[in-house]
Structures are given as C-alpha cells and as structure tokens.
Enzyme design. Structure first.
Site, short mmCIF file in Angstrom:
data_model
loop_
_atom_site.label_atom_id
_atom_site.label_comp_id
_atom_site.label_asym_id
_atom_site.label_seq_id
_atom_site.Cartn_x
_atom_site.Cartn_y
_atom_site.Cartn_z
N GLY A 118 -20.56 6.63 4.72
CA GLY A 118 -19.61 6.99 3.67
C GLY A 118 -20.21 6.83 2.28
O GLY A 118 -20.64 5.74 1.91
N LYS A 124 -16.78 6.63 -3.62
CA LYS A 124 -16.99 5.91 -4.87
C LYS A 124 -17.71 4.58 -4.66
O LYS A 124 -18.65 4.25 -5.39
CB LYS A 124 -15.64 5.69 -5.56
CG LYS A 124 -14.99 6.97 -6.04
CD LYS A 124 -13.61 6.74 -6.62
CE LYS A 124 -12.57 6.47 -5.55
NZ LYS A 124 -11.19 6.40 -6.09
N VAL A 125 -17.29 3.81 -3.66
CA VAL A 125 -17.91 2.51 -3.43
C VAL A 125 -19.22 2.66 -2.66
O VAL A 125 -20.22 2.01 -2.99
CB VAL A 125 -16.95 1.58 -2.67
CG1 VAL A 125 -17.61 0.23 -2.42
CG2 VAL A 125 -15.66 1.40 -3.45
N GLY A 126 -19.23 3.51 -1.64
CA GLY A 126 -20.44 3.69 -0.85
C GLY A 126 -21.62 4.14 -1.68
O GLY A 126 -22.75 3.65 -1.49
N LYS A 134 0.86 -1.19 0.00
CA LYS A 134 0.00 0.00 0.00
C LYS A 134 0.89 1.23 0.00
O LYS A 134 2.03 1.20 0.49
CB LYS A 134 -0.88 0.03 1.25
CG LYS A 134 -2.13 0.88 1.11
CD LYS A 134 -3.23 0.16 0.32
CE LYS A 134 -4.51 0.96 0.29
NZ LYS A 134 -5.59 0.21 -0.37
#
Length: 372
Positions: free
Chosen positions: A191, A194-196, A86
């Site tokens: 949240g 983008k994913v939420g 990461k």
C-alpha cells in the site's frame, strides 16, 4: 443490518445511518466508547461491496480507535483524552465525492453535537476537512494554513503517522535483531497511500532502496514510487497479492485491514509485521498464529497512533504544535518495546498485552467517573 448481538460483540454504544437523497450520501457513524472523551476517529470514503461490509468495517475501526485513543492517553500522560469512533462513506472517492456530499456529511456529524469528531482517513484529505468545516466545527486535521478560532490547523496527519510506524519498526528490529541498523534489512510495503508512501520515504533514506519491495493496486502510485526511487522493487497491481510471498525482514501492511488471515499468514516469509493499516489481524487468533510462527507483531493501534496524536494535539486549547505532536509520536517506539518485553515474560502476544494496557486506562477513568 447489524443485530444487537453484533453490536454487543464489538461493544458499540451507538450507530447512526445517514442517507441524503439530494447528494446520494450513504454514511455510517459508529460511536464505540466515550469514556475518555468525545469519540474521535477518521471519515473513511471507500467503495464497499455492500452495506454489511461497510458496517462491519466501521464497527471494527471504531473499536480500534477506542483502544488507540486509550494508548494515546497513556503516551501523553493523560494530556490527550478522546474516546473511539469512526465513520464510513460508501462510494468511490474519485468519482462520487462532491462538495455537496461532504457538506451533507458535515451536517450529519454536527447533529451529534460533539459526541463524534471526524478527521481524514482513507479516501479523505485535509482539503475535505476544510469543506466540512463550513458546516461543523467537529472535524479535525484541517490544513496548516487555516486557523480554527485563530489557532493553526495540524494539516495532513499522514507524515506523523509514518514517523510513528518508522519508530515502531526501529523498535521491532532492535527487539528481534539487537540493533535497528537498516542497511542490511529487507522491507515489503503493501500500500502506497498517504502513509505508505511517507513510510517508503523514511525507509529509503535509512535502508537500501534496492532492499525495498512495494505494491499497490493503483498504477499511478506505483509509477510515482518507481520514478522517485528507481532502485526499489515493485509488484504491479496484477501481482500485488504476491507481496505476502516476499522474503523480507519486515512486512509493512499500509492498506486495508484483515490482511493477516488464514489465507495469507502461512505465506509470510518475514520476522516482523509492522505497518500502518488498521485491524491487520482478521481475528485475534491470527495474533496467536504469528507468535507460533516466530513472527513479531506490532499491534496496529499502537504503531499507527501518530495520526490520531496529530489530530488530538490540534484540538487542544492552545492549538496545533508540531513539536509536541512529534514528541508524543516518538514515544511509540519505547512503548512497543515495553509491550514486547511484557508479552515475552507472560508468554502471550503483543496484541493481548496492548489490549490489557488500553483496558486498564479505560477502567481507571471509569472508576474515577464512578467516584465523581
């Protein structure tokens, strides 16, 4: 700065600190494990309070990527094989991100000569990967309209991540209630990144929008959600912390990690915790506490593996294949069911079962490497 004891605690192989005077780039790259292949993990651009916080987050996220990529190796029957890593960039992505800074970050990644492959994450986008591609080939998640050596890019992996989370939620519901029928269930999403937001779109179709409550610290995201789904319930940024107190069936953390902790866990009024955020448990003991409270927890590096699957498929010799990425991602639900059953049989937590599963994958490869 980390001491060697901290690095040993997280099992980190290598840490690289990068500072570029011309662009003010402050970047940390953590390579956690390369047993299965090059360390693959997103590039997070976040306004950390301190370098210590940034480093702690990077090490936790890198370790999570090792486990996630081991799970993906299992899901794909060994076809997708990457290690864990990461990187984090310190700063406000809305103010500090420049093309020059991204190019400097790309050069830093390129100096590692393929040991680490970056991708988009919180605060970075496929358009940023396009910029970085100018200086290094060791990034993924490039735009679908772009070709990498004549092969199509995989684009934003967020929708695929959301599919995996959605399929995981279905498995959770079936395990707890005996059915994945969503119309009568209540959902709380923390949240709307983008994913939420993609998860909200899937849930709004399959459930009742009036049974969904969402929150985010960004007022624009809240406004967008309310505009597109007027029937949903919202908590404005000033009251976002109240998401933990909502009566619901599924609590879906889709923002930062460490949100299941001593201060929040007893406030939860749900039967299931299943979301896209990484490192949702502040400490392993919080998984034990969820079990004691009768709350089913979907291990984050399993349920949110869709994005890494999407990127891994893009990196294959044949290039990106959406149907292939989708098929691997939809295996997340059945695998979670397998994990839940094993946890129940062993009277342990799903997190421990998933961890043992990932460790077995890594051990098998290490044993094979030692034989070779």
């Amino acid at each position: 700065m980390p001491n060697f004891q901290q690095m040993e605690q997280y099992g980190v192989q290598r840490i690289h600190h990068i500072y570029d005077k011309d662009t003010s780039l402050k970047m940390i790259i953590v390579i956690h494990d390369r047993t299965l292949g090059p360390a693959l993990g997103g590039i997070r651009f976040y306004d950390y309070l301190s370098e210590e916080d940034a480093l702690e987050d990077a090490m936790r996220l890198a370790r999570g990527m090792t486990f996630k990529n081991a799970i993906i190796h299992k899901l794909s029957s060994g076809r997708l094989s990457y290690g864990g890593g990461k990187s984090v960039i310190m700063g406000n992505p809305n103010k500090d991100k420049t093309k020059a800074l991204l190019l400097a970050a790309a050069e830093a990644i390129n100096e590692l000569d393929g040991e680490y492959i970056g991708g988009e994450d919180m605060g970075t986008y496929d358009s940023d990967m396009e910029v970085m591609l100018e200086r290094t080939k060791h990034v993924a998640g490039i735009q679908e309209t772009h070709s990498r050596g004549g092969k199509r890019g995989g684009g934003d992996p967020s929708p695929i991540t959301a599919i995996g989370v959605f399929e995981g939620i279905r498995s959770c519901l079936t395990y707890v209630y005996g059915t994945d029928w969503m119309k009568q269930r209540k959902f709380a999403i923390q949240g709307l990144g983008k994913v939420g937001f993609s998860l909200l779109e899937y849930l709004a179709v399959r459930s009742m929008p009036s049974n969904i409550i969402v929150t985010d610290k960004d007022t624009a995201r809240i406004a967008k959600a309310k505009s597109e789904y007027p029937e949903i319930n919202v908590l404005d940024p000033d009251h976002s912390d109240e998401i933990f107190d909502q009566q619901c069936d599924v609590f879906a953390p889709c923002a930062i990690g460490g949100i299941i902790n001593d201060g929040t866990i007893k406030r939860l009024k749900c039967k299931i915790v299943a979301g896209a955020a990484n490192n949702q448990l502040q400490e392993p003991r919080h998984g034990e506490m969820l079990k004691e409270l009768g709350i089913l927890y979907a291990p984050d590096y399993v349920i949110n593996a869709g994005g890494a699957i999407n990127v891994s498929v893009e990196l294959q010799p044949g290039g990106y294949d959406h149907d292939r990425a989708d098929a691997f991602t939809r295996r997340i639900g059945p695998l979670l069911t397998q994990i839940f059953r094993a946890a129940t049989a062993k009277n342990t937590t799903p997190e421990k079962v998933a961890g043992e599963m990932a460790e077995m994958v890594l051990k098998s490869r290490r044993d094979l490497n030692n034989v070779d």
